[in-house]
Enzyme design. Sequence first.
Site, mmCIF file in Angstrom:
data_model
loop_
_atom_site.group_PDB
_atom_site.id
_atom_site.type_symbol
_atom_site.label_atom_id
_atom_site.label_comp_id
_atom_site.label_asym_id
_atom_site.label_seq_id
_atom_site.Cartn_x
_atom_site.Cartn_y
_atom_site.Cartn_z
ATOM 1 N N LYS A 76 0.870 -1.174 0.000
ATOM 2 C CA LYS A 76 0.000 0.000 0.000
ATOM 3 C C LYS A 76 0.908 1.225 0.000
ATOM 4 O O LYS A 76 1.939 1.243 0.689
ATOM 5 C CB LYS A 76 -0.888 -0.019 1.259
ATOM 6 C CG LYS A 76 -1.889 1.138 1.346
ATOM 7 C CD LYS A 76 -2.807 0.998 2.551
ATOM 8 C CE LYS A 76 -3.832 2.123 2.648
ATOM 9 N NZ LYS A 76 -4.754 1.981 3.795
ATOM 10 N N SER A 155 -9.823 2.248 2.946
ATOM 11 C CA SER A 155 -8.913 2.978 2.094
ATOM 12 C C SER A 155 -7.925 2.108 1.341
ATOM 13 O O SER A 155 -7.313 2.568 0.387
ATOM 14 C CB SER A 155 -8.137 3.985 2.936
ATOM 15 O OG SER A 155 -7.289 3.320 3.871
ATOM 16 N N SER A 179 -10.166 -0.125 7.127
ATOM 17 C CA SER A 179 -9.557 -0.043 5.796
ATOM 18 C C SER A 179 -8.882 -1.301 5.283
ATOM 19 O O SER A 179 -8.460 -1.330 4.129
ATOM 20 C CB SER A 179 -8.547 1.099 5.754
ATOM 21 O OG SER A 179 -9.228 2.308 5.601
HETATM 22 N N1 GLN Z 1 -13.311 4.684 6.418
HETATM 23 C C1 GLN Z 1 -12.685 5.118 7.627
HETATM 24 C C2 GLN Z 1 -12.231 6.550 7.499
HETATM 25 O O1 GLN Z 1 -12.429 7.133 6.474
HETATM 26 C C3 GLN Z 1 -11.544 4.207 7.979
HETATM 27 C C4 GLN Z 1 -10.339 4.433 7.156
HETATM 28 C C5 GLN Z 1 -9.170 3.593 7.561
HETATM 29 O O2 GLN Z 1 -9.321 2.569 8.226
HETATM 30 N N2 GLN Z 1 -7.997 4.066 7.214
HETATM 31 O O3 GLN Z 1 -11.674 7.123 8.414
#
Ligand code: GLN
Length: 485
Positions: A76, A155, A179
């Site tokens: 990532k 994400s 995410s």
């Molecule tokens: N969807 C959540 C956010 O936007 C979690 C994102 C994540 O786990 N990095 O904060």
Amino acid sequence: MHNKSVAELSRQLEGGKISSVELTREFLDRIKAEDSQYNSFITITEDQAMADAKAADEQRAAGNASPWTGVPFAHKDIFCTNGVTTTAGSKMLANFVPPYDATVAANFRTAGAVCLGKTNMDEFAMGSSNESSFYGPVTNPWGLSGSGKRVPGGSSGGSAAAVAARLVPAATATDTGGSIRQPAALCGITGLKPTYGRVSRYGMIAFASSLDQGGTMARTAEDNALMLNIMAGFDPKDSTSADRAVPDYTATLNEPLKGLRIGLPKEYFSDQLSPAMEEQVRNAVREYEKLGATVKEVSLPHANLAIAAYYVIAPAEASANLSRFDGVRYGYRCEDPQDLSDLYTRTRAEGFGSEVKRRILVGTYALSAGYFDAYYLKAQKVRRLIQQDFINAFKDVDVLMSPVSPSPAFVQGEKTSDPVTMYLEDIFTIAVNLAGVPAMSVPAGFVDGLPVGLQIIGNYFDEARLLNTAHQFQQVTDWHQKLPQ
Ligand code: GLN
């Protein structure tokens, strides 16, 4: 070759049936031929990968190989990689070439794995659909046609889509509020968010430091175990990393599940969950009963406060972490600043996207004098109650099972106009991060031709049991082997 798991590829390399150079070439060719449909990669490191593959073959020939020597994978684009651009999905870091490796990146390098590139992600890991990336949205390999292209989740949407499309057999990811699990669920692959502190955060670009955790994505639970074997461990460079022994996560995969005590949190089988999704999750739980597990209902009474607490705590920490992007030291800088104030203002106005700005504003507000007690302190108290809910639940059961997301992959653009709708994507995943416990997403069926994930939540540092629980399910089901067309 691209349909094989990490474990299988590792055995083929070990047996001399294939070389890493051949394997790496095949995956790179697939990425170049197919990724225009998905946009799952931001950077492809072809020359470096081929050089690493050659070195890995030499290492195997010399007889000092690890299971990972010569196995291709991707990072990532939130993990700093020495000499390779690391953007965190942001314009702010479009030109950032780290002079060092994140500990996770160093671990894969030491193990001899071959990194093919850096995967797309929501900007600074803020999002649930991969639509906030400066490098464009990612398309879910299960949702290329039909009523509109579908999101891979976020994400870590690039990592999830790349693994699902078999452009790489495994990819690293991070999970601050869901995410890893949500994109794994939406793309029909297997993902693990370890206990907070199990994997070093050093060199992982920070979003919300008390929640961020690096983890794993692959097609099988066994491959997740192979990944965690090299990722987990104490790191003197991360003061929050846990100083605890790391077991061999593959050693317990075959333990029988007879007597496993499963808890179903009643708050996670609510109206927010569509009946079709619920049916898939309940079918999966029945599979576990056949394997000898017992099932009971449990309660996480504060679960309904998790989203509200998270959307104070995470933006508060983000507003502090992202203050370092000021145009002075590294990253994007605006053209011709008139003075220092103009430099800060325009650099940040031009460098950050709208979701990141929203979080910085919310977080700065929640931390400001006069509001701190009402928002940040209150949210921290709620967080403690949520933690206690999990501690109580694990007095009676070994694992918790639930859905990962309220619905399968949605159509691109469907939720971008209303941030709250997007935030509700993580209604079943966020409490886990606030508590810091580990959790997995395991493929468990389909709704309307789109993958559904089963969430398995474990007690602190009980990753070995989670992987065992997921692996045994994958011995009696084949959801994780289904392939997008
Ligand atoms: N969807 C959540 C956010 O936007 C979690 C994102 C994540 O786990 N990095 O904060």
